[in-house]
Design a protein around this motif. Structure first.
Motif, mmCIF file in Angstrom:
data_model
loop_
_atom_site.group_PDB
_atom_site.id
_atom_site.type_symbol
_atom_site.label_atom_id
_atom_site.label_comp_id
_atom_site.label_asym_id
_atom_site.label_seq_id
_atom_site.Cartn_x
_atom_site.Cartn_y
_atom_site.Cartn_z
ATOM 1 N N UNK A 162 40.540 44.837 53.169
ATOM 2 C CA UNK A 162 41.317 44.181 54.227
ATOM 3 C C UNK A 162 40.559 42.976 54.775
ATOM 4 N N UNK A 163 41.300 42.027 55.317
ATOM 5 C CA UNK A 163 40.712 40.777 55.838
ATOM 6 C C UNK A 163 41.413 40.368 57.122
ATOM 7 N N UNK A 164 40.634 39.733 58.031
ATOM 8 C CA UNK A 164 41.264 39.133 59.209
ATOM 9 C C UNK A 164 40.660 37.746 59.432
ATOM 10 N N UNK A 198 38.452 34.532 60.409
ATOM 11 C CA UNK A 198 38.999 33.285 59.850
ATOM 12 C C UNK A 198 39.317 33.391 58.354
ATOM 13 N N UNK A 199 40.096 32.400 57.890
ATOM 14 C CA UNK A 199 40.543 32.396 56.491
ATOM 15 C C UNK A 199 39.374 32.223 55.511
ATOM 16 N N UNK A 200 38.366 31.438 55.959
ATOM 17 C CA UNK A 200 37.164 31.290 55.123
ATOM 18 C C UNK A 200 35.962 31.674 55.985
ATOM 19 N N UNK A 201 35.147 32.557 55.473
ATOM 20 C CA UNK A 201 33.931 32.970 56.215
ATOM 21 C C UNK A 201 32.758 32.986 55.249
ATOM 22 N N UNK A 202 31.705 32.245 55.609
ATOM 23 C CA UNK A 202 30.511 32.092 54.769
ATOM 24 C C UNK A 202 30.894 31.805 53.318
ATOM 25 N N UNK A 203 31.846 30.899 53.179
ATOM 26 C CA UNK A 203 32.247 30.453 51.846
ATOM 27 C C UNK A 203 33.185 31.408 51.122
ATOM 28 N N UNK A 204 33.484 32.567 51.706
ATOM 29 C CA UNK A 204 34.397 33.527 51.048
ATOM 30 C C UNK A 204 35.809 33.378 51.624
ATOM 31 N N UNK A 205 36.781 33.171 50.722
ATOM 32 C CA UNK A 205 38.163 32.997 51.175
ATOM 33 C C UNK A 205 38.915 34.316 51.130
ATOM 34 N N UNK A 206 39.915 34.422 51.985
ATOM 35 C CA UNK A 206 40.834 35.559 51.941
ATOM 36 C C UNK A 206 41.692 35.415 50.677
ATOM 37 N N UNK A 207 41.907 36.489 49.900
ATOM 38 C CA UNK A 207 42.748 36.368 48.695
ATOM 39 C C UNK A 207 44.105 35.725 49.025
ATOM 40 N N UNK A 208 44.500 34.775 48.181
ATOM 41 C CA UNK A 208 45.678 33.942 48.456
ATOM 42 C C UNK A 208 46.953 34.754 48.693
ATOM 43 N N UNK A 209 47.124 35.814 47.916
ATOM 44 C CA UNK A 209 48.372 36.574 47.980
ATOM 45 C C UNK A 209 48.632 37.096 49.403
ATOM 46 N N UNK A 210 47.563 37.378 50.148
ATOM 47 C CA UNK A 210 47.719 37.936 51.493
ATOM 48 C C UNK A 210 48.264 36.902 52.476
ATOM 49 N N UNK A 211 48.187 35.619 52.091
ATOM 50 C CA UNK A 211 48.693 34.560 52.968
ATOM 51 C C UNK A 211 50.100 34.142 52.552
#
Ligand code: ADE
Length: 459
Positions: free
Chosen positions: A179-181, A183-196
């Motif tokens: 799971x992710x909340x 910010x969208x990018x944190x320490x260079x890691x992005x939230x998987x696109x499908x979740x957006x």
């Protein structure tokens, strides 16, 4: 209200440990009660002693029988209450045991200290020996708290309306997906696109894949169970209209496979205590019934010979039904605009429109967050919900509002809620309820060919 009595030498540990957060709030709202009982208050020893050295020698001290027995008597008052002794020597605690214990109204948990407790009092009062894992703690209090936490969250109302245990169990037998909340990018890691993406079907699929991958890698034992379940769902899907109740019980993660025999199977719906049996012959039915628990409250079967076999075992028909299922993925239009999830406060409004339903059962479904009501202004004019065993039902519309499409709106609303969770909506209707039968057809539900029977053992 579910009560947990904890017999302990350290009552303050229990009181403090369970006072905060969700469990603390549930206790404040009187949905559960935690009652720490100090064993030391029951000793007859003048110096307040509760322990002594073990016969035969050995390290450390043992808790004596008398104070434990008297503390237990004080709580039970001679009533038979399920009593758990928490010990590394017990049966391993798991989610299934938590679900089973959550059905009790009262539990006593006995916590040991030092090197243990005199065996004789355990023989007298304990019904279950339970371990929370293969490691040794300094006392039973943390283990008791773990068990109380896991059981209490399954008590309807503890997690609040809408977040019923029903909802999370889609992924049962699988570990949680990541799971992710913000910010969208944190320490260079992005939230998987499908979740957006906002594409709920794609999100569900992605989460399922992630859960499968994790489980396969970390818990091959769980993954094996998951695969067995999926294989059975696959086989049942060849006769989907007649088997949707079992398929959904399994797919929603609420079922336990008791026995498989070729194309046939017996599945236990944990929350409702219903055994669902699919048997294509009496021989197969007889064999499958041997795997069903003795204490099964209710059976759901679909063949005459199954009724015969269950009659021999003391069960009697309580309902004969047709089964309907909604196979499309598109939500249905809901004309009546004011439909909402009901809470327990709505219970007082229900007798005003209908006195034919079982109130205790309705209350349980309300607490589970599974009931929806149609309102006109402040007035409740109808309701519908999801039964404990998973089918849509309890549809009722106030007499003066019938023929206005309120029933159709209510059922469509419930269907849509189930579709959102990725479920296939289905339900049972008694053949004498002509208006309800017509409604199923009008909403586009398919009727199964078999006739379904609910059987119960008379008290
Ligand atoms: N008491 C001490 N260790 C325990 C454990 N692992 N489970 C339950 N009770 C305990």
């Amino acid at each position: 209200m579910m009560k947990f009595h904890v017999l302990t030498l350290f009552p303050e540990m229990i009181a403090q440990g369970l006072a905060a957060s969700i469990i603390g709030r549930a206790a404040e709202k009187n949905i559960i009660a935690v009652d720490p009982v100090n064993i030391r208050n029951y000793t007859t020893d003048r110096h307040g002693r509760v322990d002594d050295t073990p016969y035969g020698g050995g390290a450390g001290m043992l808790m004596q029988a008398q104070p434990v027995y008297d503390a237990h008597r004080a709580v039970s008052g001679g009533r038979k209450i399920r009593t758990l002794y928490v010990t590394p020597q017990g049966r391993p605690f798991d989610q299934k045991m938590a679900a089973e214990l959550a059905k009790e109204e009262e539990l006593i948990l006995l916590c040991g200290h030092y090197e243990g407790i005199d065996e004789r009092v355990l023989n007298e009062v304990v019904t279950d020996f339970v371990s929370i894992g293969d490691y040794v703690l300094t006392g039973g209090e943390l283990a008791a708290m773990v068990i109380i936490d896991a059981v209490a969250r399954l008590v309807p109302g503890v997690l609040g309306n809408g977040t019923s245990a029903e909802e999370e169990s889609f992924y049962n037998d699988l570990l949680e997906y990541p799971q992710y909340t913000r910010p969208e990018v944190w320490q260079g890691q992005s939230v998987p696109k499908v979740l957006l993406s906002g594409d709920h079907a794609a999100i569900r699929e992605w989460r399922l894949e992630q859960a499968k991958e994790r489980t396969k890698a970390l818990r091959p034992d769980l993954y094996g169970r998951y695969e067995e379940r999926q294989r059975l769902i696959g086989r049942l899907s060849r006769d989907k209209r007649n088997q949707i109740h079992i398929m959904e019980c399994l797919a929603r993660g609420q079922g336990e496979i008791l026995q498989i025999a070729g194309e046939d199977a017996a599945v236990y719906h944990r929350e409702s205590g219903v055994c669902m049996v699919k048997a294509s012959s009496a021989e197969s039915g007889r064999y499958l019934l041997t795997a069903c628990p003795e204490e099964t409250k209710r059976y759901l079967v679909s063949r005459d010979f199954m009724c015969g076999l269950l009659w021999e075992r003391g069960y009697r028909e309580i309902a004969v039904c047709r089964q309907f299922l909604y196979t499309r993925k598109v939500p249905l239009p809901v004309r009546h605009k004011d439909i909402r999830q009901l809470d327990t406060e709505s219970l007082s409004c229900i007798p005003a429109i209908c006195d034919t339903q079982n109130r205790a059962y309705l209350e349980e479904r309300l607490r589970a967050g599974s009931m929806y009501g149609a309102f006109v202004g402040d007035r409740l004019v109808g309701f519908a919900g999801v039964h404990a065993a998973g089918g849509i039902g309890m549809l009722y519309v106030s007499e003066d509002f019938r023929g206005n499409g309120v029933g159709a709106s209510l059922e469509s609303y419930v269907i849509n809620r189930l579709l959102e969770r990725g479920y296939t909506p289905y339900g049972h209707v008694a053949p004498c309820r002509e208006a309800a039968l017509r409604l199923q057809e009008k909403l586009g539900l398919y009727q199964a060919g078999d006739t379904f029977y609910w059987l119960e053992k008379p008290e």
